[in-house]
Design a protein around this motif. Structure first.
Motif, short mmCIF file in Angstrom:
data_model
loop_
_atom_site.label_atom_id
_atom_site.label_comp_id
_atom_site.label_asym_id
_atom_site.label_seq_id
_atom_site.Cartn_x
_atom_site.Cartn_y
_atom_site.Cartn_z
N PHE C 44 -6.96 -50.02 43.48
CA PHE C 44 -6.62 -50.85 44.70
C PHE C 44 -7.37 -52.13 44.47
N GLY C 45 -6.91 -53.24 45.15
CA GLY C 45 -7.46 -54.48 45.30
C GLY C 45 -6.77 -55.61 45.48
N HIS C 46 -7.40 -56.52 45.95
CA HIS C 46 -6.77 -57.94 46.50
C HIS C 46 -6.10 -58.51 45.41
N THR C 197 -1.54 -49.38 39.97
CA THR C 197 -2.20 -50.46 40.70
C THR C 197 -1.36 -50.66 41.95
N THR C 198 -1.88 -50.95 43.09
CA THR C 198 -1.04 -51.21 44.21
C THR C 198 -2.00 -51.97 45.15
N HIS C 199 -1.39 -52.58 46.08
CA HIS C 199 -2.21 -53.28 47.28
C HIS C 199 -1.60 -52.57 48.48
N ASP C 200 -0.83 -51.69 48.49
CA ASP C 200 -0.22 -50.75 49.60
C ASP C 200 -1.12 -49.52 49.86
N ALA C 208 -2.90 -40.24 45.57
CA ALA C 208 -3.77 -40.42 44.63
C ALA C 208 -4.78 -39.31 44.61
N THR C 209 -5.27 -38.71 43.32
CA THR C 209 -6.31 -37.98 43.30
C THR C 209 -7.46 -38.55 42.98
N ASP C 210 -7.50 -39.84 42.71
CA ASP C 210 -8.62 -40.69 42.23
C ASP C 210 -8.59 -41.94 42.76
N ILE C 211 -9.39 -42.53 43.25
CA ILE C 211 -9.39 -43.87 43.96
C ILE C 211 -10.37 -44.56 43.33
N ALA C 212 -9.73 -45.88 42.82
CA ALA C 212 -10.71 -47.00 42.38
C ALA C 212 -10.58 -48.47 43.07
N ILE C 213 -11.62 -49.10 43.34
CA ILE C 213 -11.34 -50.39 44.20
C ILE C 213 -12.03 -51.26 43.19
N LEU C 214 -11.03 -52.48 42.95
CA LEU C 214 -11.35 -53.51 42.26
C LEU C 214 -11.46 -54.86 43.01
N ARG C 215 -12.71 -55.61 42.81
CA ARG C 215 -13.10 -56.65 43.65
C ARG C 215 -13.62 -57.74 42.45
N ARG C 216 -12.80 -58.99 42.57
CA ARG C 216 -13.38 -59.92 41.55
C ARG C 216 -13.53 -59.32 40.16
N THR C 231 -10.28 -42.62 57.10
CA THR C 231 -10.99 -43.80 57.69
C THR C 231 -12.08 -44.39 56.90
N GLU C 232 -12.72 -43.44 56.12
CA GLU C 232 -13.85 -43.88 55.18
C GLU C 232 -13.19 -44.94 54.06
N PHE C 233 -12.13 -44.57 53.64
CA PHE C 233 -11.55 -45.19 52.62
C PHE C 233 -10.85 -46.57 53.14
N ASP C 234 -10.34 -46.46 54.47
CA ASP C 234 -9.87 -47.95 55.01
C ASP C 234 -11.04 -48.83 55.41
N ALA C 235 -12.16 -48.27 55.71
CA ALA C 235 -13.40 -48.92 55.81
C ALA C 235 -13.90 -49.79 54.32
N LEU C 236 -13.66 -48.74 53.33
CA LEU C 236 -13.91 -49.46 52.11
C LEU C 236 -13.05 -50.54 51.72
N TYR C 237 -11.64 -50.14 51.95
CA TYR C 237 -10.82 -51.15 51.25
C TYR C 237 -10.87 -52.43 52.07
N GLU C 238 -11.14 -52.39 53.30
CA GLU C 238 -11.25 -53.82 54.21
C GLU C 238 -12.47 -54.29 53.60
N ALA C 239 -13.63 -53.69 53.41
CA ALA C 239 -14.94 -54.31 52.76
C ALA C 239 -14.55 -55.08 51.52
N SER C 240 -13.84 -54.23 50.71
CA SER C 240 -13.36 -55.16 49.49
C SER C 240 -12.48 -56.49 49.50
N LEU C 241 -12.13 -56.54 50.74
CA LEU C 241 -11.23 -57.95 50.75
C LEU C 241 -12.15 -59.12 51.30
N GLN C 242 -13.41 -58.63 51.69
CA GLN C 242 -14.10 -59.81 51.93
C GLN C 242 -14.52 -60.76 50.95
#
Lengths: 236, 224, 242
Positions: C44-46, C197-200, C208-216, C231-242
């Protein structure tokens, strides 16, 4: 990191070039006597020939940097190749402009398609195309690769162009004009020529290093923006 | 063997695409024909003048038409990112270059073969035993400019204004080919042999140097 | 194809400090990511986080400036040709020649991949994406959705065991989505690997069985999907967009 010594070297070269150019101007216009058959216009020779030699040197540096770039992929070598080509084109333009000014009163013609002249013109065209290619490509490793390939191809072409024009000339004889440039220069003329050579060479080195430093500094500035988490401003 | 198979696959693919659309061939032929016609009006040459300027006209027509074909060669690869698709397969980069070069060479030679009779016809030339030599010069000259041209077309395909970029890059570099081909053609048409061997040797030398260099450098053109 | 190479490796893709930069441009800062074999890893990632760049590097289309990369247990610097046979790639670019027919497109790529039983395999693959009745139509005349199904067929024609999907669902019609889901399901059952890769983040999280979040250009989180609640995932994903 390695910008500092380059910057210092550029400054030193610039100061030396300054002095040498002042000296060269004095020698060309005051010290050296007027050439007997050609008259005052012959003084162009002291700038024309060193510019030609320096432009060839510049294109050779572009070639070497291009080869070295493809081997090591260092950004610095890409910058060096581009800078050498830019400055080479400037000196090559000087050659192509001063040449006809000198030729007209002496040979009675502005231009002749002899091997040396034609090769210089083709060389100018190749490196203008090289610079145009760089301008039309987005910045990045891709551009560096493509430009390096043209830098190598273009330089390999030079001896073949020269040879082909020589062959061509034997089929289409032109009026014999060249007296061989350095043949029997008087001692004060030879000295003046040497001073001019040093001056133009120092000018070239100063410009080349300065150009490289500017480009490296721009990289550095963008890097700092990134560290500070700020988007760098758009550059034209 | 694998290398030749890959080369052949690329070559046949380009042939098939061209056979489907006939885009490159028709553009090349029409353009070259126009060059011949326009030059005829521009010079209105008599017999003597034709022998003097004919070779130049012929090679202007050939090389300008060749550039059109070369520009097309990478247009199909850029559409839908096909070149990247080819690069995803475990194939040799040199085979891509040689396959595409051979296809370009063939298209240009076919166009030239069709144009030559028109040239002879339009300018009222009489050719008999000169023909084999003339064909040899056409082959050597065309190998030369398509070899560099294929590499430079791959480069200019990445730029904005690729239609302009290719001739700007190509023409200064193929000056020796143009000189050699025009001079040899002129000597052949005038039935002279002095100096001919020298030019033909020069063309062959150019072909070898630039075919080898281009094959080696093509890898770097594709890499990102 | 899938039998060759380092079958024993635990990870399908092992990236350590992979970066792509040149002068003032940094396309990818520093990626450490181990993609486990036999799972579906969603990246995932912006926009501009470096997802596509990383995938292009993994696919061998881009050469990393630094770092080490192993794909299918093979060293990406030395064994690129061997790696390519393991990889199937779907991206927003279709890699199809408009003036070749569906079958000719597959045959062309099949020859380059050296697929052994090419004719039978092409027919099989075309049947699976439901294009066998259009095998002899030019790709140019296909609807967007059909062309995408053909692109998917092209990607698994040579029986890869690692699938790289770059924003695979963007702009797909319903049948193409179904085809792609079947393909991913088939890969999961065969214990092959999928990296997408997806932004959805909704779609990505469910499959997914595994999740990775990419930021910059850096991986900031990498966990098995089971370890995270929605909900935990949504919070993490939101945080990565900051």
């Amino acid at each position: 990191m390695r910008i500092e010594p380059l910057h210092t070297a550029a400054n030193v070269a610039a100061v030396v070039a300054w002095g040498a150019i002042l000296g060269a101007l004095y020698m060309v216009f005051q010290y050296v006597p007027m050439e007997r058959t050609m008259g005052n216009v012959q003084r162009i020779f002291y700038f024309h020939v060193p510019s030609a030699m320096v432009s060839f040197l510049a294109f050779f540096i572009c070639f070497l940097a291009s080869v070295a770039y493809l081997i090591t992929r260092r950004r610095g070598l890409d910058i060096a190749a581009a800078a050498a080509a830019e400055i080479g084109v400037v000196f090559c333009s000087v050659v192509l402009i001063t040449g006809p000014i000198w030729a007209k009163p002496i040979w009675g013609i502005w231009w002749t398609w002899d091997a040396r002249l034609t090769t210089t013109l083709v060389l100018w065209l190749i490196y203008v195309a090289y610079l145009m290619l760089r301008a039309y490509l987005p910045e990045g490793a891709r551009r560096a690769n493509l430009a390096a390939v043209v830098g190598i191809l273009g330089f390999l072409d030079v001896p073949i162009v020269y040879m082909s024009i020589r062959w061509w000339r034997t089929q289409h004889p032109a009026p014999v004009i060249m007296g061989g440039k350095g043949s029997g220069l008087a001692p004060d003329m030879a000295l003046t020529f040497r001073v001019c050579m040093v001056a133009i060479l120092c000018l070239f080195v100063a410009l080349l290093l300065r150009r490289i430093v500017v480009e490296l500094l721009q990289d550095e500035v963008d890097h700092l923006y990134r560290e500070a988490d700020v988007a760098p401003p758009e550059r034209g | 063997m694998v290398f030749l198979h890959q080369l052949f696959t690329i070559f046949m693919k380009d042939l098939r695409l061209e056979w489907r659309t006939r885009e490159a061939m028709s553009a090349m032929l029409l353009f070259a024909l126009l060059v011949l016609v326009i030059f005829n009006f521009a010079f209105n040459p008599d017999r003597e003048l034709v022998l003097l300027i004919g070779p130049g006209i012929l090679w202007v027509a050939f090389t300008f038409a060749g550039v059109l074909g070369l520009n097309r060669a990478f247009a199909a690869e850029q559409e839908n990112g096909c070149l990247a698709g080819v690069l995803l397969t475990p194939m040799d980069r040199g085979a891509i270059y040689l396959g595409k070069w051979l296809a370009n060479l063939l298209f240009t030679l076919v166009a030239e073969a069709i144009l030559l009779p028109f040239f002879v016809l339009f300018f009222n030339l009489e050719l008999t035993h000169e023909i084999p030599l003339l064909l040899l010069v056409c082959l050597l000259g065309t190998i030369g400019f398509t070899a560099v041209g294929t590499l430079l077309a791959a480069i200019s395909a990445n730029t904005r204004l690729r239609e302009v970029m290719l001739p700007v890059l190509l023409f200064p570099i193929i000056v020796p080919v143009i000189v050699g081909a025009v001079e040899s053609t002129g000597l052949i048409l005038n039935q002279q042999t002095e100096g001919l061997a020298g030019f033909i040797r020069m063309l062959a030398l150019y072909d070898v140097i630039f075919l080898v260099t281009s094959t080696l450098l093509f890898d770097f053109v594709l890499e990102e | 194809m899938s039998q060759a190479g380092g079958e024993g490796a635990a990870y399908a893709v092992e990236a350590h400090g992979v970066a792509k930069r040149f002068g003032r441009i940094t396309a990818l800062h520093h990626v450490d990511l181990d993609v486990p074999r036999g799972g579906v890893t969603a990246l995932f990632g912006h926009n501009g986080a470096g997802k596509t760049t990383f995938l292009r590097i993994a696919a061998g289309l881009m050469r990393p400036t630094s770092g080490s990369l192993r794909v299918a247990g093979l060293d990406a610097r030395k064994e690129q040709a061997a790696i390519r046979g393991h990889l199937g790639v779907v991206s927003h670019e279709l890699f199809l020649y408009g003036d070749l027919t569906a079958l000719e497109n597959l045959r062309f790529y099949g020859r380059l991949y050296r697929v052994a039983d090419l004719e039978a395999r092409c027919a099989e693959v075309l049947t699976r994406v439901d294009l066998i009745h259009r095998a002899n139509s030019r790709a140019r005349h296909f609807s967007r959705g059909m062309a995408q199904r053909l692109a998917i067929a092209r990607a698994f024609l040579h029986r890869p065991d690692i699938l790289l999907l770059d924003e695979p669902y963007t702009g797909l019609d319903q049948r193409a989505v179904a085809t792609l889901n079947e393909l991913i399901e088939g890969f999961r059952e065969a214990h092959h690997t999928v990296l997408l890769t997806t932004h959805d983040h909704h779609l990505g999280f469910t499959m997914a069985t595994d999740i990775a979040i990419l930021r910059r250009g850096e991986v900031i989180h990498h966990t098995p999907a089971a370890a995270l609640s929605r909900t935990e995932f949504d919070a993490l994903y939101e945080a990565s967009l900051q």
